[in-house]
Scaffold this motif. Structure first.
Motif, PDB file in Angstrom:
ATOM      1  N   PHE A   1       0.846  -1.192   0.000  1.00 47.99           N
ATOM      2  CA  PHE A   1       0.000   0.000   0.000  1.00 47.99           C
ATOM      3  C   PHE A   1       0.881   1.242   0.000  1.00 47.99           C
ATOM      4  O   PHE A   1       1.888   1.306   0.709  1.00 47.99           O
ATOM      5  CB  PHE A   1      -0.898  -0.002   1.238  1.00 47.99           C
ATOM      6  CG  PHE A   1      -1.599   1.314   1.481  1.00 47.99           C
ATOM      7  CD1 PHE A   1      -2.719   1.657   0.737  1.00 47.99           C
ATOM      8  CD2 PHE A   1      -1.119   2.200   2.432  1.00 47.99           C
ATOM      9  CE1 PHE A   1      -3.367   2.865   0.955  1.00 47.99           C
ATOM     10  CE2 PHE A   1      -1.757   3.408   2.653  1.00 47.99           C
ATOM     11  CZ  PHE A   1      -2.877   3.753   1.916  1.00 47.99           C
ATOM     12  N   ALA A   2       0.492   2.264  -0.801  1.00 47.44           N
ATOM     13  CA  ALA A   2       1.268   3.504  -0.863  1.00 47.44           C
ATOM     14  C   ALA A   2       0.443   4.713  -0.432  1.00 47.44           C
ATOM     15  O   ALA A   2       0.836   5.454   0.474  1.00 47.44           O
ATOM     16  CB  ALA A   2       1.830   3.723  -2.266  1.00 47.44           C
ATOM     17  N   ALA A   3      -0.710   4.936  -1.075  1.00 50.22           N
ATOM     18  CA  ALA A   3      -1.491   6.136  -0.753  1.00 50.22           C
ATOM     19  C   ALA A   3      -2.945   5.940  -1.168  1.00 50.22           C
ATOM     20  O   ALA A   3      -3.254   5.149  -2.067  1.00 50.22           O
ATOM     21  CB  ALA A   3      -0.901   7.357  -1.456  1.00 50.22           C
TER      22      ALA A   3
ATOM     23  N   THR B   1      -2.992   4.324  -4.807  1.00 45.28           N
ATOM     24  CA  THR B   1      -1.665   4.015  -5.326  1.00 45.28           C
ATOM     25  C   THR B   1      -1.102   2.832  -4.546  1.00 45.28           C
ATOM     26  O   THR B   1      -1.059   2.867  -3.305  1.00 45.28           O
ATOM     27  CB  THR B   1      -0.698   5.205  -5.199  1.00 45.28           C
ATOM     28  OG1 THR B   1      -1.247   6.341  -5.871  1.00 45.28           O
ATOM     29  CG2 THR B   1       0.659   4.870  -5.804  1.00 45.28           C
ATOM     30  N   ILE B   2      -0.697   1.798  -5.262  1.00 44.46           N
ATOM     31  CA  ILE B   2      -0.007   0.667  -4.654  1.00 44.46           C
ATOM     32  C   ILE B   2       1.300   0.442  -5.390  1.00 44.46           C
ATOM     33  O   ILE B   2       1.508   0.977  -6.491  1.00 44.46           O
ATOM     34  CB  ILE B   2      -0.853  -0.637  -4.697  1.00 44.46           C
ATOM     35  CG1 ILE B   2      -1.167  -1.033  -6.145  1.00 44.46           C
ATOM     36  CG2 ILE B   2      -2.124  -0.480  -3.874  1.00 44.46           C
ATOM     37  CD1 ILE B   2      -1.849  -2.385  -6.269  1.00 44.46           C
TER      38      ILE B   2
ATOM     39  N   LEU C   1      -8.590  -1.126  -5.934  1.00 51.53           N
ATOM     40  CA  LEU C   1      -7.557  -2.142  -5.741  1.00 51.53           C
ATOM     41  C   LEU C   1      -7.694  -3.262  -6.772  1.00 51.53           C
ATOM     42  O   LEU C   1      -6.687  -3.768  -7.298  1.00 51.53           O
ATOM     43  CB  LEU C   1      -7.640  -2.700  -4.326  1.00 51.53           C
ATOM     44  CG  LEU C   1      -6.541  -3.663  -3.859  1.00 51.53           C
ATOM     45  CD1 LEU C   1      -5.161  -3.103  -4.133  1.00 51.53           C
ATOM     46  CD2 LEU C   1      -6.705  -3.964  -2.384  1.00 51.53           C
ATOM     47  N   ARG C   2      -8.936  -3.633  -7.098  1.00 59.17           N
ATOM     48  CA  ARG C   2      -9.141  -4.673  -8.112  1.00 59.17           C
ATOM     49  C   ARG C   2      -8.722  -4.197  -9.507  1.00 59.17           C
ATOM     50  O   ARG C   2      -8.329  -5.005 -10.347  1.00 59.17           O
ATOM     51  CB  ARG C   2     -10.603  -5.128  -8.107  1.00 59.17           C
ATOM     52  CG  ARG C   2     -10.928  -6.110  -6.985  1.00 59.17           C
ATOM     53  CD  ARG C   2     -12.333  -6.685  -7.118  1.00 59.17           C
ATOM     54  NE  ARG C   2     -13.343  -5.735  -6.649  1.00 59.17           N
ATOM     55  CZ  ARG C   2     -13.785  -5.688  -5.400  1.00 59.17           C
ATOM     56  NH1 ARG C   2     -13.296  -6.519  -4.494  1.00 59.17           N
ATOM     57  NH2 ARG C   2     -14.706  -4.807  -5.045  1.00 59.17           N
ATOM     58  N   LEU C   3      -8.803  -2.893  -9.746  1.00 56.41           N
ATOM     59  CA  LEU C   3      -8.316  -2.344 -11.020  1.00 56.41           C
ATOM     60  C   LEU C   3      -6.782  -2.282 -11.047  1.00 56.41           C
ATOM     61  O   LEU C   3      -6.151  -2.575 -12.064  1.00 56.41           O
ATOM     62  CB  LEU C   3      -8.892  -0.946 -11.253  1.00 56.41           C
ATOM     63  CG  LEU C   3     -10.394  -0.854 -11.552  1.00 56.41           C
ATOM     64  CD1 LEU C   3     -10.827   0.606 -11.616  1.00 56.41           C
ATOM     65  CD2 LEU C   3     -10.727  -1.565 -12.869  1.00 56.41           C
ATOM     66  N   ALA C   4      -6.204  -1.881  -9.930  1.00 56.07           N
ATOM     67  CA  ALA C   4      -4.747  -1.750  -9.860  1.00 56.07           C
ATOM     68  C   ALA C   4      -4.049  -3.100  -9.925  1.00 56.07           C
ATOM     69  O   ALA C   4      -2.960  -3.226 -10.508  1.00 56.07           O
ATOM     70  CB  ALA C   4      -4.357  -1.020  -8.580  1.00 56.07           C
ATOM     71  N   PHE C   5      -4.681  -4.113  -9.319  1.00 59.51           N
ATOM     72  CA  PHE C   5      -4.120  -5.468  -9.352  1.00 59.51           C
ATOM     73  C   PHE C   5      -5.264  -6.424  -9.684  1.00 59.51           C
ATOM     74  O   PHE C   5      -5.933  -6.932  -8.793  1.00 59.51           O
ATOM     75  CB  PHE C   5      -3.484  -5.832  -8.004  1.00 59.51           C
ATOM     76  CG  PHE C   5      -2.707  -7.125  -8.036  1.00 59.51           C
ATOM     77  CD1 PHE C   5      -1.394  -7.145  -8.493  1.00 59.51           C
ATOM     78  CD2 PHE C   5      -3.289  -8.319  -7.639  1.00 59.51           C
ATOM     79  CE1 PHE C   5      -0.685  -8.335  -8.535  1.00 59.51           C
ATOM     80  CE2 PHE C   5      -2.584  -9.512  -7.681  1.00 59.51           C
ATOM     81  CZ  PHE C   5      -1.275  -9.514  -8.135  1.00 59.51           C
TER      82      PHE C   5
ATOM     83  N   TYR D   1      -6.618  -5.866   2.859  1.00 61.02           N
ATOM     84  CA  TYR D   1      -6.866  -6.484   1.549  1.00 61.02           C
ATOM     85  C   TYR D   1      -5.538  -6.775   0.849  1.00 61.02           C
ATOM     86  O   TYR D   1      -5.341  -7.842   0.263  1.00 61.02           O
ATOM     87  CB  TYR D   1      -7.736  -5.553   0.701  1.00 61.02           C
ATOM     88  CG  TYR D   1      -8.478  -6.236  -0.435  1.00 61.02           C
ATOM     89  CD1 TYR D   1      -7.797  -6.922  -1.439  1.00 61.02           C
ATOM     90  CD2 TYR D   1      -9.868  -6.175  -0.514  1.00 61.02           C
ATOM     91  CE1 TYR D   1      -8.479  -7.538  -2.480  1.00 61.02           C
ATOM     92  CE2 TYR D   1     -10.555  -6.797  -1.556  1.00 61.02           C
ATOM     93  CZ  TYR D   1      -9.855  -7.467  -2.535  1.00 61.02           C
ATOM     94  OH  TYR D   1     -10.532  -8.074  -3.560  1.00 61.02           O
ATOM     95  N   VAL D   2      -4.600  -5.817   0.917  1.00 61.54           N
ATOM     96  CA  VAL D   2      -3.287  -6.006   0.300  1.00 61.54           C
ATOM     97  C   VAL D   2      -2.557  -7.179   0.954  1.00 61.54           C
ATOM     98  O   VAL D   2      -1.934  -8.014   0.270  1.00 61.54           O
ATOM     99  CB  VAL D   2      -2.457  -4.712   0.410  1.00 61.54           C
ATOM    100  CG1 VAL D   2      -0.988  -4.973   0.084  1.00 61.54           C
ATOM    101  CG2 VAL D   2      -3.020  -3.647  -0.527  1.00 61.54           C
TER     102      VAL D   2
END
Length: 529
Positions: free
Chosen positions: A409-411, A427-428, A452-456, A508-509
């Motif tokens: 996790f970033a922001a 941002t991850i 999160l599902r879009l990012a990963f 979640y991460v």
């Protein structure tokens, strides 16, 4: 109590006396089979080192033939963990199993191959589809093969508590003749009672030739809540090794809990005059470490290590404890690692005070990088929170200590108002590279999870979402648990933060990282007659 076993020489422990109990910890093997539990290599190495420091005699590190990851973890633990015997599991009828176990254990200072096969009529007929004579033949060949690779060999009769007594004795005799130095009679499905287990071990000691020259071992599951009671009864019957896990984790209802067994032996030495090598003041620290790694908190009323284990709310009890702690405490909190101090820290507390606090809370082994990250988050929390309690620091440090090998996790930025969809900008970091995603949802948590599902991208289903407060007050940190399910695999992640949505994303991460580890797990090929 049954007659004490005679003293004899064991290849790993030398002269075995009647009062010596070997602690065999299977947290990393049987314990990790709990639904939702999984550990990566770094986490397993941390746990193995903690178990060795705790004083565990035998660490069952895994089942090498199950997957490449399992083989690697056993091999690395064998290479790096000193002091304890490192053990690997194998099936008696699997030549590949035993070869893989021997290869994985090669770097260990002291090593053990633990082979097993089912012996109950139910298991032989429906699971193995084998005749009793075939099982006996595999016991002989399996233990012979294992003994060719190491002097320390353990054999287990899976579902031993439901095995015909005469056949069980024949199996144990065959294993001893083939070179086994430890014989385990497990209550695999948690069916037995204490009377059953004492009777079984007394029978084996009395009837089987050579049983007085090996260690008899108990491995009891907790399906009826009798795991620890059955283990203590097994010691009465002649067992001198107990197989257990930290926090009692394991398949279904779990295994007998190491901390409960050890403290029962220490507290009721009048009834159980046995000794172990466990450093009891480290029990709480190791319990918390496992809870952090697995994201499974122990229940508050858990014996020994639950947060209510030494709490007293009743006025009568409080009065008695203040006058003399022994009135309501049968052991001291300090004897298992609890501290009665709860010094409050705040935004003016420095790095040295923070490090001292961590040592007092059982985190003396944090490296500088983790300490710096935890201190940075502590200062941020102290700016937002009037009072930072011990439990706040534990939650923060535990969250920081979790391994996030692939995803971090970033922001997070959120926009939310009543009557409108919420928006999240997330941002991850994926393998060190920043990935950003924007999404909307029915509330801020839903929006953040959609981002999160879009990012990963992944297909895992959210099976559990639970939020609790670490301490009291409206400014308390949130501790969130997230369970993901994918193709029958369950993983749990946990996160903590003063911002509830951030704690949810952290959880979640964490779950996603554990899922990536679990995807690599495979089942070994089925045995054939």
């Amino acid at each position: 109590m049954s007659a004490d076993p005679s003293s004899f020489n064991h290849p790993s422990f030398g002269r075995m006396t009647a009062d010596r109990v070997i602690i065999f910890d299977t947290t990393l093997r049987d314990g990790e089979q709990s639904p939702g539990f999984s550990m990566n290599l770094a986490e397993k190495l941390r746990m193995a080192e903690a178990l060795a420091t705790l004083g565990v005699d035998v660490i069952e590190a895994g089942f090498p033939v199950a997957s490449k990851g399992d083989f690697e973890s056993v091999n690395e633990i064998a290479r790096h963990t000193k002091g304890a015997v490192i053990c690997a599991l194998a099936r008696s009828g699997g030549a590949k199993d035993i070869a893989a176990a021997g290869e994985a254990l090669a770097p260990a200072e002291r090593k053990r191959i633990h082979n097993f096969i089912s012996t109950s009529p139910l298991h032989m007929k429906y699971k193995l589809r084998m005749e009793p004579q075939t099982v006996l033949d595999l016991i002989t060949s399996g233990n012979t093969a294992a003994r060719n690779l190491t002097d320390d060999v353990e054999w287990s009769a899976e579902d031993g508590s439901r095995t015909d007594p005469d056949f069980l004795c024949r199996c144990v005799e065959a294993a001893i003749k083939a070179g086994a130095t430890t014989i385990n009679i497990p209550d695999t499905v948690g069916y037995a009672t204490p009377e059953d287990m004492e009777k079984i071990f007394s029978m084996v000691r009395t009837r089987v030739p050579g049983a007085d020259q090996v260690i008899l071992s108990a491995h009891n599951h907790n399906d009826l809540g009798l795991g620890v009671a059955n283990t203590l009864a097994s010691l009465r019957g002649g067992a001198r090794q107990v197989e257990c896990t930290i926090n009692g984790i394991g398949e279904r209802a779990g295994n007998a809990a190491l901390e409960e067994i050890v403290m029962a032996l220490r507290t009721r030495h009048d009834q159980y005059p046995f000794n172990t090598n466990i450093q009891t003041t480290d029990l709480l620290k190791v319990s918390r470490m496992l809870a952090t790694i697995t994201s499974f908190d122990v229940q508050p009323n858990k014996a020994i290590v639950g947060r209510n284990a030494f709490a007293h709310e009743s006025g009568i009890h409080q009065d008695g404890v203040l006058k003399n702690a022994a009135t309501y405490e049968i052991m001291t909190p300090e004897s298992v690692g609890w501290s009665r101090s709860s010094l409050v820290m705040g935004k003016h507390s420095g790095r040295a005070a923070f490090r001292d606090k961590l040592k007092a809370l059982g985190y003396a082994d944090m490296d500088d990088a983790r300490l710096n990250e935890a201190f940075s988050r502590f200062k941020d929390l102290a700016d937002r929170k009037k009072v930072v309690y011990d439990d706040d620091i534990v939650a923060l440090v535990d969250d920081e200590a979790r391994d996030h090998d692939h995803i971090r996790f970033a922001a997070l930025e959120l926009t939310s108002s009543s009557g409108k969809p919420s928006a999240a900008a997330l941002t991850i970091q994926v393998d060190g590279t920043d990935v950003q995603a924007n999404a909307t949802g029915n509330g801020p948590v839903d929006a953040a999870f959609n981002a999160l599902r879009l990012a990963f991208p992944h297909e895992a289903r959210l099976a559990l979402f639970s939020v609790g407060a670490v301490t009291e007050g409206t400014d308390a940190q949130a501790r969130t648990t997230v369970r993901l399910e994918e193709d029958g695999k369950l993983v749990d992640g946990q996160g903590a933060d003063a911002d509830t949505v951030v704690s949810a994303v952290r959880a979640y991460v964490h779950a996603l990282n554990k899922l990536l580890v679990k995807r690599a797990r495979t089942a070994p090929e089925a045995l054939t007659a």
